[in-house]
Design an enzyme around this catalytic site. Structure first.
Site, PDB file in Angstrom:
ATOM      1  N   SER A   1      59.229  39.110 -23.152  1.00 24.32           N
ATOM      2  CA  SER A   1      59.592  39.528 -21.797  1.00 24.32           C
ATOM      3  C   SER A   1      59.048  38.517 -20.781  1.00 24.32           C
ATOM      4  CB  SER A   1      59.051  40.920 -21.503  1.00 24.32           C
ATOM      5  OG  SER A   1      57.665  40.969 -21.752  1.00 24.32           O
ATOM      6  N   SER A   2      57.882  37.904 -21.070  1.00 21.27           N
ATOM      7  CA  SER A   2      57.333  36.964 -20.085  1.00 21.27           C
ATOM      8  C   SER A   2      58.162  35.682 -20.021  1.00 21.27           C
ATOM      9  CB  SER A   2      55.864  36.670 -20.362  1.00 21.27           C
ATOM     10  OG  SER A   2      55.674  36.363 -21.696  1.00 21.27           O
TER      11      SER A   2
ATOM     12  N   ASP B   1      60.063  30.397 -27.300  1.00 24.55           N
ATOM     13  CA  ASP B   1      60.635  31.504 -26.526  1.00 24.55           C
ATOM     14  C   ASP B   1      61.580  30.992 -25.442  1.00 24.55           C
ATOM     15  OD1 ASP B   1      58.831  32.796 -28.076  1.00 24.55           O
ATOM     16  OD2 ASP B   1      57.425  33.249 -26.472  1.00 24.55           O
TER      17      ASP B   1
ATOM     18  N   SER C   1      59.992  44.426  -8.174  1.00 25.01           N
ATOM     19  CA  SER C   1      60.520  44.778  -9.495  1.00 25.01           C
ATOM     20  C   SER C   1      60.667  46.283  -9.564  1.00 25.01           C
ATOM     21  CB  SER C   1      59.560  44.300 -10.590  1.00 25.01           C
ATOM     22  OG  SER C   1      59.910  44.923 -11.812  1.00 25.01           O
TER      23      SER C   1
ATOM     24  N   GLU D   1      57.233  31.002 -37.752  1.00 20.90           N
ATOM     25  CA  GLU D   1      56.309  31.613 -36.790  1.00 20.90           C
ATOM     26  C   GLU D   1      55.038  30.798 -36.651  1.00 20.90           C
ATOM     27  OE1 GLU D   1      57.391  33.534 -34.391  1.00 20.90           O
ATOM     28  OE2 GLU D   1      58.005  35.035 -35.858  1.00 20.90           O
ATOM     29  N   HIS D   2      54.657  30.566 -35.400  1.00 29.03           N
ATOM     30  CA  HIS D   2      53.481  29.755 -35.032  1.00 29.03           C
ATOM     31  C   HIS D   2      53.653  28.292 -35.437  1.00 29.03           C
ATOM     32  CE1 HIS D   2      50.833  32.877 -33.362  1.00 29.03           C
ATOM     33  NE2 HIS D   2      51.485  33.673 -34.182  1.00 29.03           N
ATOM     34  N   THR D   3      54.879  27.907 -35.705  1.00 27.71           N
ATOM     35  CA  THR D   3      55.162  26.508 -36.058  1.00 27.71           C
ATOM     36  C   THR D   3      55.450  25.683 -34.804  1.00 27.71           C
ATOM     37  OG1 THR D   3      57.393  27.281 -36.409  1.00 27.71           O
ATOM     38  CG2 THR D   3      56.072  26.881 -38.386  1.00 27.71           C
TER      39      THR D   3
HETATM   40  C1  GLA Z   1      54.669  33.427 -28.953  1.00 26.45           C
HETATM   41  C2  GLA Z   1      54.659  32.083 -28.255  1.00 26.45           C
HETATM   42  C3  GLA Z   1      55.618  31.101 -28.957  1.00 26.45           C
HETATM   43  C4  GLA Z   1      55.340  31.023 -30.456  1.00 26.45           C
HETATM   44  C5  GLA Z   1      55.266  32.434 -31.050  1.00 26.45           C
HETATM   45  C6  GLA Z   1      54.825  32.412 -32.502  1.00 26.45           C
HETATM   46  O1  GLA Z   1      55.895  34.060 -28.823  1.00 26.45           O
HETATM   47  O2  GLA Z   1      55.029  32.216 -26.898  1.00 26.45           O
HETATM   48  O3  GLA Z   1      55.512  29.828 -28.364  1.00 26.45           O
HETATM   49  O4  GLA Z   1      54.175  30.295 -30.723  1.00 26.45           O
HETATM   50  O5  GLA Z   1      54.346  33.257 -30.338  1.00 26.45           O
HETATM   51  O6  GLA Z   1      55.780  31.788 -33.301  1.00 26.45           O
END
Ligand code: GLA
Length: 385
Positions: A126-127, A171, A66, A32-34
């Site tokens: 969702s985005s 994502d 939508s 996460e956040h990597t």
């Molecule tokens: C959100 C961001 C991703 C990622 C995560 C954390 O989902 O859109 O790019 O940084 O946070 O892992």
């Protein structure tokens, strides 16, 4: 895929759509956040979908509707900009603007009707699902051949340049590359990926949506991106690195001496240990060691809570009560600041777990969480009518 959707399309445009499209959302098991630190992550697509009915127009307008939104958005292809009036339409419109910026001639407009069963602002992306779906729609309708990873990169370019979120590629890749029952080991250094079988042997992966609303563009997400950049600047003259993911756990002592600001040091420690947790998780999964995998999930949550400070009281409470009610591993998934978490729970205990966690969380915050079993599925789908 959607009779409601085709009916609404017909009622709005007095003709049938030409094609139906669908994009799933995603969870991230670990890492996460990597992604924006060019590190490792292990996401998977899950079967909550945004679907769309689409047809060509004879003029150059993009008409977006939508079933989940109160207003339609209609903009000419010759005049697309990110504006407050476009509201939710700024996400799909960014894809067309990005294609035009890349030099593609888009010779006609489109009617698109969306319908979503992805919980909004849930940390399940969702985005990115909306962006990937629209990128996929544009590639099919305008006959621009794009591989799934190219769809992901188009969606990512649009999200960063048009919508202003400095996010990584996690994502978009998870959604575009999704494969039934597989996780995706993604290396954000070069966007290479490998499919992995991850088995939980008698355990299910529960998804818990905190139902706390948040907006990433105004959350501390971009602040974390800046803090990591600052750390790279500080370390670069002393250590031979391009990103925080070039550091190993054994480099952390040196980093501590070089970084005077404790907050920045703790951000670095999260990224470095989180990359290692992805590697350890893959090894534990290869050995079929579910207890070890669960322990890694817990360590990840603790690091996101104490070092990266992105969990918040709702996700921390979910972590605490999930472990109390039988989960062996639990962590926030996605960006944090509200959003969702994932938990490993024995299959036969899932229903009781769901009931107890829901009751307890509702009692504390007056919010009903959404809890369901993750069903890992394929990525983007198109169907002709
Ligand atoms: C959100 C961001 C991703 C990622 C995560 C954390 O989902 O859109 O790019 O940084 O946070 O892992």
């Amino acid at each position: 895929m959607g009779s409601n959707l085709t009916f609404t399309y017909f009622r709005t445009f007095q003709k049938s759509p030409e094609k139906l499209f669908a994009a799933p959302c995603r969870i991230n098991l670990i890492g996460e956040h990597t992604d924006y630190n060019l590190g490792l992550a292990l996401p998977a697509a899950i079967s909550k979908y945004i679907t769309a009915a689409v047809g060509k127009r004879s003029d150059r307008k993009i008409h977006l509707k939508s079933l989940n939104k109160r207003y339609d958005v209609e903009v000419s292809l010759d005049n697309i900009s990110n504006s407050v009036e476009n509201g939710w339409g700024n996400y799909p419109l960014g894809i067309f603007a990005t294609l035009i910026k890349r030099g593609h001639k888009l010779p006609f407009g489109l009617n698109i009707v969306y319908q979503s069963n992805v919980p909004i602002a849930s940390g399940l992306s969702s985005s990115a699902a909306l962006l990937n779906l629209t990128a996929f729609i544009a590639s099919v309708m305008y006959d621009i051949p794009l591989k799934p990873e190219e769809i992901a990169l188009l969606a990512h370019q649009s999200e960063t340049e048009f919508n202003g979120l400095q996010c990584g590629v996690l994502d978009e890749f998870a959604i575009a590359l999704g494969k039934k029952d597989k996780c995706i080991l993604l290396d954000c250094k070069d966007n290479s990926f490998e499919y992995k079988d991850v088995e939980f042997k008698g355990y299910v992966l529960a998804v818990i949506v905190s139902n706390v609303r948040r907006n990433l563009v105004v959350s501390p997400y971009n602040t974390r991106v800046e803090e990591c950049k600052k750390a790279v600047e500080t370390l670069k003259p002393h250590l031979n690195i391009q990103s925080l993911s070039d550091l190993k756990v054994s480099d952390l002592e040196k980093c501590k001496d070089l970084i005077k600001d404790d907050v920045i040091y703790r951000r670095v420690r999260h990224i470095v240990t989180e990359n290692q947790r992805v590697r350890d998780f893959i090894l534990a999964s290869k050995d079929g060691d579910v207890a070890k995998m669960a322990d890694i999930l817990n360590k990840s949550h603790e690091s996101l809570r104490d070092d990266y400070e992105v969990t918040g009281e709702y996700l921390d409470y979910l972590h605490e009560i999930s472990l109390k009610y039988g989960a062996i591993g639990e962590r926030m998934t996605g960006a944090g600041f509200g959003g969702s978490s994932i938990a490993l729970i024995k299959k036969e205990d899932f229903e009781v777990f769901k009931e107890k966690v829901s009751k307890d969380y509702d009692h504390k915050f007056g919010i009903d969480p959404l809890i369901f079993e993750a069903d890992i599925c394929d990525g983007l789908v198109v169907k002709s009518l």
